[in-house]
Design a protein around this motif. Structure first.
Motif, PDB file in Angstrom:
ATOM      1  N   ALA A 109       0.876  -1.220   0.024  1.00 36.56           N
ATOM      2  CA  ALA A 109      -0.075  -0.082  -0.075  1.00 36.56           C
ATOM      3  C   ALA A 109       0.899   1.332  -0.035  1.00 36.56           C
ATOM      4  CB  ALA A 109      -0.799  -0.046   1.140  1.00 36.56           C
ATOM      5  N   ALA A 110       0.482   2.162  -0.930  1.00 34.45           N
ATOM      6  CA  ALA A 110       1.200   3.691  -0.801  1.00 34.45           C
ATOM      7  C   ALA A 110       0.720   4.623   0.166  1.00 34.45           C
ATOM      8  CB  ALA A 110       1.221   3.958  -2.336  1.00 34.45           C
ATOM      9  N   PRO A 111       1.516   5.546   0.361  1.00 32.92           N
ATOM     10  CA  PRO A 111       1.057   6.883   1.210  1.00 32.92           C
ATOM     11  C   PRO A 111      -0.097   7.363   0.197  1.00 32.92           C
ATOM     12  CG  PRO A 111       3.185   7.121   0.517  1.00 32.92           C
ATOM     13  CD  PRO A 111       2.912   5.616   0.234  1.00 32.92           C
ATOM     14  N   VAL A 112      -0.915   7.975   0.508  1.00 32.73           N
ATOM     15  CA  VAL A 112      -1.892   8.820  -0.275  1.00 32.73           C
ATOM     16  C   VAL A 112      -1.984  10.445  -0.127  1.00 32.73           C
ATOM     17  CG1 VAL A 112      -3.748   6.915  -0.069  1.00 32.73           C
ATOM     18  CG2 VAL A 112      -3.929   8.950   1.631  1.00 32.73           C
ATOM     19  N   ASN A 113      -2.075  10.921  -1.076  1.00 32.13           N
ATOM     20  CA  ASN A 113      -2.024  12.618  -1.059  1.00 32.13           C
ATOM     21  C   ASN A 113      -3.392  12.828  -0.789  1.00 32.13           C
ATOM     22  OD1 ASN A 113      -1.838  15.250  -1.417  1.00 32.13           O
ATOM     23  ND2 ASN A 113      -0.687  15.297  -3.703  1.00 32.13           N
ATOM     24  N   THR A 114      -3.515  13.396   0.320  1.00 31.45           N
ATOM     25  CA  THR A 114      -5.018  13.677   0.920  1.00 31.45           C
ATOM     26  C   THR A 114      -5.691  14.950   0.130  1.00 31.45           C
ATOM     27  OG1 THR A 114      -4.144  14.824   2.626  1.00 31.45           O
ATOM     28  CG2 THR A 114      -4.614  12.481   3.186  1.00 31.45           C
ATOM     29  N   LYS A 115      -4.559  15.670  -0.404  1.00 32.55           N
ATOM     30  CA  LYS A 115      -5.096  16.997  -1.097  1.00 32.55           C
ATOM     31  C   LYS A 115      -5.846  16.472  -2.253  1.00 32.55           C
ATOM     32  CE  LYS A 115      -1.332  19.830   0.544  1.00 32.55           C
ATOM     33  NZ  LYS A 115      -0.116  20.658   0.381  1.00 32.55           N
TER      34      LYS A 115
END
Length: 402
Positions: free
Chosen positions: A128-134
């Protein structure tokens, strides 16, 4: 309220026997605060912007999370998503957290609705990759208590978008249990009073419930986090559960069976979820449910994006859609959990739903220790000892039940 019969969450935790696949070399000694300590996941990047949608998205989900009207024509939040985005949804229902982890490793899926007993494994292994919440506009309206949790973030980086949450409650028969319990002692130290009529959740993760009780009642054990147990702390929790076993009438996994047991009187006190307590009361059982004075365990699900997602743009569109106010309200009511989006509460068909599920009550959720994945690197930040990993929890659970 009319509840839809759906697969239980029971097997989520029960199947999660695999160890974290990454060795996760010991990180710096943390405070055990808002993000997971002891984890050094692969250095993956979140996208800085979205591109053109790919025409489809492949999802792994719990039953009841991705409904397209095929199970119930009145329950459909997928069709509008497909129309608005052009992303055709292909979904697979997983029966356990373990199955979700295995499916994510195939590289065939773009996103998964992971519970806390799977999310750290997916982060540590690089699946799983980090997400860009923006890039998820509705994220701004997610309740603050669901952001930067130690089950969905590492070192301040979010690895998914929160979907919903629920607490494990103490339920009792108001006519047969007196005085009204306020502590988990009702199912542990005082359980013999209701021998044969005590019920407990059938899952290795229930060991954390015993640890939470010991954290409050046995301070000499110095338990800080019920999911970060060294051998001595773990042995104490297992010992408590073996003692409890003599008074257990039934370990429950199917919540409809638990409703039936409380209606018949076979069970008079034990663990439950709000959806079960509400259903039991609606069906005439004389029950009440509460968070005891020691606090409770609970779950929070997070939509995570695969590191090798073939359809990342559609996946991000899905993440934003599933926590949009109207859709998040629909999912929460159908499944039986508190929504993640604060604006969802104005959209529920039952106007008391969010009050019943304490959706906006952050003080309530501060009492809940959300499911997490026990690993050797202690999640409470300790570096001088090793903690007992989840595979050992699974082995112990078999011994506890005899």
């Amino acid at each position: 309220m009319e509840y839809v019969v759906r697969l239980t969450r029971s097997i989520r935790a029960a199947g999660a026997a695999a160890l974290l696949l990454a060795a996760t070399a010991c990180g710096s000694s943390g405070s055990g605060g808002s993000s997971a300590t002891g984890l050094n996941p692969p250095d993956l990047k979140a996208p800085s912007k979205l591109g053109k949608t790919e025409g489809q998205v492949n999802l792994i989900a719990w039953a009841g999370y991705v409904e397209d009207g095929s199970n119930d024509p009145k329950v459909d939040w997928v069709s509008d998503f497909e129309k608005q985005t052009g992303c055709q949804v292909n979904s697979k229902v997983a029966a356990s957290s373990d199955e979700m982890v295995k499916l994510m490793k195939t590289g065939e899926y773009d996103a998964v609705s992971a519970s806390g007993d799977a999310s750290l494994r997916l982060i540590a292994s690089g699946d799983a990759a980090p997400v860009n919440t923006k890039l998820v506009p509705n994220y701004k309206d997610v309740f603050s208590g669901l952001k930067n949790g130690n089950w969905n973030s590492v070192k301040g980086r979010m690895y998914g978008i929160p979907h919903g949450r629920g607490a494990n409650l103490l339920m009792y028969n108001t006519q047969k249990v007196s005085p009204a319990p306020t502590s988990w002692s009702a199912v542990f130290d005082d359980a013999a009073k209701y021998k044969g009529h005590v019920t407990a959740y059938d899952s290795p993760i229930y060991i954390a419930d015993a640890a939470l009780y010991l954290k409050a009642t046995k301070p000499e054990l110095k338990i800080k986090d019920p999911y970060a147990l060294d051998q001595k702390q773990f042995d104490a929790a297992v010992s408590l559960l073996k003692k409890q076993n003599a008074n257990i009438g039934e370990y429950w996994s199917d919540y409809l069976k638990e409703v039936s047991a409380f209606k018949s009187g076979d069970s008079v006190v034990g663990t439950t979820w709000q959806v079960i307590a509400s259903l039991a009361a609606d069906e005439g059982a004389k029950v009440k449910a509460l968070v005891p004075e020691e606090g409770s365990t609970g779950w929070s699900d997070t939509w995570m994006v695969a590191a090798k997602a073939k359809h990342p743009n559609c996946a991000y569109k899905w993440l934003d859609w599933i926590i949009s106010p109207k859709v998040n309200a629909q999912v929460a009511e159908y499944f039986g959990e508190a929504p993640a989006n604060a604006k969802a509460c104005a959209q529920t068909s039952d106007k008391n739903f969010c009050t019943t599920y304490h959706a906006a009550d952050e003080a309530y959720w501060k009492k809940i220790a959300f499911w997490n994945t026990p690993i050797e690197q202690c999640l409470d930040g300790r570096t001088d000892v090793k903690c007992v990993p989840y595979a050992k929890w699974v082995q112990a659970w078999t011994e506890i039940k005899g």
